[in-house]
Design an enzyme around this catalytic site. Structure first.
Site, PDB file in Angstrom:
ATOM      1  N   CYS A  59      60.680   1.977 -37.826  1.00  0.00           N
ATOM      2  CA  CYS A  59      60.763   0.760 -36.996  1.00  0.00           C
ATOM      3  C   CYS A  59      60.145  -0.441 -37.729  1.00  0.00           C
ATOM      4  O   CYS A  59      59.060  -0.336 -38.299  1.00  0.00           O
ATOM      5  CB  CYS A  59      60.040   1.003 -35.670  1.00  0.00           C
ATOM      6  SG  CYS A  59      60.149  -0.410 -34.550  1.00  0.00           S
ATOM      7  N   CYS A  63      53.325  -2.159 -34.519  1.00  0.00           N
ATOM      8  CA  CYS A  63      52.424  -1.747 -33.437  1.00  0.00           C
ATOM      9  C   CYS A  63      51.387  -0.748 -33.963  1.00  0.00           C
ATOM     10  O   CYS A  63      51.764   0.321 -34.468  1.00  0.00           O
ATOM     11  CB  CYS A  63      53.223  -1.128 -32.299  1.00  0.00           C
ATOM     12  SG  CYS A  63      54.658  -2.125 -31.837  1.00  0.00           S
ATOM     13  N   CYS A  66      51.448   3.106 -33.235  1.00  0.00           N
ATOM     14  CA  CYS A  66      52.721   3.849 -33.199  1.00  0.00           C
ATOM     15  C   CYS A  66      53.031   4.620 -34.477  1.00  0.00           C
ATOM     16  O   CYS A  66      53.010   4.079 -35.592  1.00  0.00           O
ATOM     17  CB  CYS A  66      53.865   2.897 -32.872  1.00  0.00           C
ATOM     18  SG  CYS A  66      55.423   3.780 -32.603  1.00  0.00           S
ATOM     19  N   CYS A 103      64.523   9.859 -19.913  1.00  0.00           N
ATOM     20  CA  CYS A 103      64.180   8.590 -20.574  1.00  0.00           C
ATOM     21  C   CYS A 103      64.476   8.689 -22.067  1.00  0.00           C
ATOM     22  O   CYS A 103      63.977   9.595 -22.737  1.00  0.00           O
ATOM     23  CB  CYS A 103      62.702   8.286 -20.414  1.00  0.00           C
ATOM     24  SG  CYS A 103      62.161   8.267 -18.714  1.00  0.00           S
ATOM     25  N   CYS A 135      66.687   6.155 -17.824  1.00  0.00           N
ATOM     26  CA  CYS A 135      65.768   5.121 -18.299  1.00  0.00           C
ATOM     27  C   CYS A 135      65.950   5.021 -19.806  1.00  0.00           C
ATOM     28  O   CYS A 135      66.153   6.040 -20.460  1.00  0.00           O
ATOM     29  CB  CYS A 135      64.334   5.528 -17.968  1.00  0.00           C
ATOM     30  SG  CYS A 135      63.099   4.392 -18.624  1.00  0.00           S
ATOM     31  N   CYS A 195      60.273  -0.874 -15.693  1.00  0.00           N
ATOM     32  CA  CYS A 195      59.215   0.095 -15.974  1.00  0.00           C
ATOM     33  C   CYS A 195      58.322  -0.556 -17.022  1.00  0.00           C
ATOM     34  O   CYS A 195      58.736  -0.738 -18.169  1.00  0.00           O
ATOM     35  CB  CYS A 195      59.806   1.401 -16.493  1.00  0.00           C
ATOM     36  SG  CYS A 195      58.549   2.596 -16.991  1.00  0.00           S
ATOM     37  N   ARG A 267      52.653   5.974 -13.452  1.00  0.00           N
ATOM     38  CA  ARG A 267      52.936   7.112 -14.321  1.00  0.00           C
ATOM     39  C   ARG A 267      51.745   7.430 -15.214  1.00  0.00           C
ATOM     40  O   ARG A 267      51.337   6.603 -16.009  1.00  0.00           O
ATOM     41  CB  ARG A 267      54.148   6.778 -15.196  1.00  0.00           C
ATOM     42  CG  ARG A 267      55.209   5.973 -14.474  1.00  0.00           C
ATOM     43  CD  ARG A 267      56.273   5.406 -15.387  1.00  0.00           C
ATOM     44  NE  ARG A 267      56.759   6.415 -16.275  1.00  0.00           N
ATOM     45  CZ  ARG A 267      57.591   7.382 -15.921  1.00  0.00           C
ATOM     46  NH1 ARG A 267      58.045   7.421 -14.707  1.00  0.00           N
ATOM     47  NH2 ARG A 267      57.972   8.260 -16.791  1.00  0.00           N
TER      48      ARG A 267
HETATM   49  N1  SAM Z   1      60.549   0.434 -29.680  1.00  0.00           N
HETATM   50  C1  SAM Z   1      60.543   0.227 -28.296  1.00  0.00           C
HETATM   51  C2  SAM Z   1      59.402  -0.616 -27.818  1.00  0.00           C
HETATM   52  O1  SAM Z   1      58.349  -0.623 -28.443  1.00  0.00           O
HETATM   53  O2  SAM Z   1      59.541  -1.243 -26.780  1.00  0.00           O
HETATM   54  C3  SAM Z   1      60.587   1.523 -27.480  1.00  0.00           C
HETATM   55  C4  SAM Z   1      59.818   2.729 -27.929  1.00  0.00           C
HETATM   56  S1  SAM Z   1      58.039   2.586 -27.929  1.00  0.00           S
HETATM   57  C5  SAM Z   1      57.557   4.101 -28.703  1.00  0.00           C
HETATM   58  C6  SAM Z   1      57.608   2.738 -26.198  1.00  0.00           C
HETATM   59  C7  SAM Z   1      56.154   2.654 -25.800  1.00  0.00           C
HETATM   60  O3  SAM Z   1      55.481   3.852 -26.133  1.00  0.00           O
HETATM   61  C8  SAM Z   1      55.296   1.587 -26.438  1.00  0.00           C
HETATM   62  O4  SAM Z   1      55.456   0.331 -25.850  1.00  0.00           O
HETATM   63  C9  SAM Z   1      53.900   2.112 -26.177  1.00  0.00           C
HETATM   64  O5  SAM Z   1      53.404   1.595 -24.967  1.00  0.00           O
HETATM   65  C10 SAM Z   1      54.094   3.624 -26.076  1.00  0.00           C
HETATM   66  N2  SAM Z   1      53.452   4.327 -27.198  1.00  0.00           N
HETATM   67  C11 SAM Z   1      53.907   4.393 -28.465  1.00  0.00           C
HETATM   68  N3  SAM Z   1      53.078   5.097 -29.251  1.00  0.00           N
HETATM   69  C12 SAM Z   1      52.045   5.504 -28.462  1.00  0.00           C
HETATM   70  C13 SAM Z   1      50.867   6.253 -28.702  1.00  0.00           C
HETATM   71  N4  SAM Z   1      50.552   6.722 -29.908  1.00  0.00           N
HETATM   72  N5  SAM Z   1      50.026   6.485 -27.666  1.00  0.00           N
HETATM   73  C14 SAM Z   1      50.332   5.998 -26.442  1.00  0.00           C
HETATM   74  N6  SAM Z   1      51.427   5.280 -26.154  1.00  0.00           N
HETATM   75  C15 SAM Z   1      52.287   5.019 -27.147  1.00  0.00           C
HETATM   76 FE1  SF4 Z   2      58.630   0.244 -33.014  1.00  0.00          FE
HETATM   77 FE2  SF4 Z   2      56.774   1.947 -32.188  1.00  0.00          FE
HETATM   78 FE3  SF4 Z   2      56.393  -0.648 -31.835  1.00  0.00          FE
HETATM   79 FE4  SF4 Z   2      58.308   0.628 -30.404  1.00  0.00          FE
HETATM   80  S1  SF4 Z   2      56.096   0.958 -30.293  1.00  0.00           S
HETATM   81  S2  SF4 Z   2      58.474  -1.349 -31.442  1.00  0.00           S
HETATM   82  S3  SF4 Z   2      58.963   2.165 -31.903  1.00  0.00           S
HETATM   83  S4  SF4 Z   2      56.542   0.406 -33.821  1.00  0.00           S
END
Ligand code: SAM
Ligand code: SF4
Ligand code: DTB
Length: 324
Positions: A59, A63, A66, A103, A135, A195, A267
């Site tokens: 990606c 973040c 992530c 989802c 979702c 959500c 949730r």
């Molecule tokens: N890329 C898209 C986005 O960021 O909107 C969708 C997928 S992203 C993995 C969805 C959500 O998963 C993120 O907004 C975050 O809140 C949650 N998330 C991701 N990694 C996580 C982690 N290591 N621990 C807890 N929540 C996590």
């Molecule tokens: Fe990409 Fe992970 Fe951020 Fe979603 S949470 S935008 S998958 S880096």
């Protein structure tokens, strides 16, 4: 009351007020949240969603929590967008496993028109045909794209604010808080259920946590579904060395969210593998009424289906699919 004294806009709850709420004696806070929960929901029912990563890793966003960001070195293999058939097989298994909602998550910064988005719309249509709620979480999108998802049978769009505005740029540098709010507006305007929630344990202050709750509660209308994630620490991500989140912080946040958003489904999302059964039970008492089921979240483990079934049975909770 005179007609002019009525207002359509709900009163805004301030950050300071929410900080006071978060600081209340824990059991008083849980007691009040439990009462609010029981007034608005069947406290014996648990909504169960199952997740599938339909496009994994690589990606472009950064973040800090992530595993799927190309900026980090987490041990996650990149996978292209799955085929519709594979997704349908997984959704069937989720249904057999007791899930009522499926989802699908993609490691995208944003939705782009083209064959891949067409395929995601087809996935939504096919999963909906199985009799499951649908979702997706695909990153940023505009209203026309949200409308196409709605036409395809989408029930919920997940897009998290993650943390308070004051902490946001310490976690994510490649997009802004207002980008997130714009997508949420597009989702709402297309008539989809929203959500939207956040993550605890990102090194945020209590004020940032109160800011997040204020942003969520003051969305108009408030989100139908609010995920509270506890950070799952993944090796190779910048936030993997954060201090552990104390269970009581999670319970406080769940309780405050329930009081501030009485009608939302709350949730208890990522992070349950690091919790005790007792900690989870307290979150359910404080108003959490939804979990992810199935062995995996997107790239990290979730409690086992057998473990979850045993926990729900101990607590006398029914799943929606069991007539909850
Ligand atoms: N890329 C898209 C986005 O960021 O909107 C969708 C997928 S992203 C993995 C969805 C959500 O998963 C993120 O907004 C975050 O809140 C949650 N998330 C991701 N990694 C996580 C982690 N290591 N621990 C807890 N929540 C996590
Ligand atoms: Fe990409 Fe992970 Fe951020 Fe979603 S949470 S935008 S998958 S880096
Ligand atoms: C949400 O709030 N939590 C889910 C879902 N929305 C997409 C994601 C949790 C991801 C946990 C880390 C992982 O498995 O990669």
């Amino acid at each position: 009351m005179t007609p002019t004294s009525r207002t359509e806009t709900p009163p805004r709850t301030g950050v300071a007020e929410i900080e006071t709420l978060l600081r209340r004696p824990l059991l008083d806070l849980v007691f009040e949240a439990a009462a609010v929960h029981r007034e608005h929901h069947d406290a014996g029912a648990m909504q169960c969603s199952q997740l599938l990563s339909i496009k994994t890793g690589g990606c472009p966003e950064d973040c800090g929590y992530c595993s799927q960001s190309a900026h980090h070195s987490a041990p996650v293999a990149r996978e292209p967008l799955l085929d519709v058939d594979e997704v349908v097989r997984s959704a069937r298994r989720a249904k057999e496993n007791g899930a009522d909602r499926f989802c699908m998550g993609a490691a995208w910064r944003e939705v782009r028109e083209g064959p891949e988005f067409d395929r995601v719309c087809e996935m939504v249509r096919s999963v909906k045909e199985l009799g499951l709620e649908t979702c997706v979480t695909l990153g940023m999108l505009d209203e026309a794209q949200a409308a196409r998802l709605k036409e395809s049978g989408l029930d919920y769009y997940n897009h998290n604010l993650d943390t308070g505005r004051s902490h946001y740029d310490k976690v994510i540098g490649t997009r802004t808080y207002d980008d997130r709010l714009r997508t949420l507006r597009a989702v709402r305007d297309a008539g989809l259920n929203v959500c939207c929630g956040g993550i605890l344990g990102l090194g945020e202050t209590e004020t940032a946590r109160a800011e997040l709750l204020a942003e969520l509660a003051n969305l108009d209308p408030a989100p139908e579904s609010v995920p509270i994630n506890a950070l799952v620490k993944v090796e190779g991500t910048p936030l993997s060395a954060e201090d552990d989140l104390d269970w009581s912080e999670l319970v406080r946040t769940v309780a405050a969210a329930r009081i501030l958003m009485p009608k939302a489904v709350l949730r208890l999302s990522a992070g349950r593998t690091a919790m005790t059964e007792e900690g989870q039970a307290l979150c359910f008492l404080a108003g959490a009424n939804s979990i992810f089921v199935g062995d995996e979240l997107l790239t990290t483990p979730n409690p086992t289906p057998a473990g979850d079934a045993a926990l729900l049975s101990k607590l006398g909770l029914r799943t929606i699919r069991d007539g909850g």
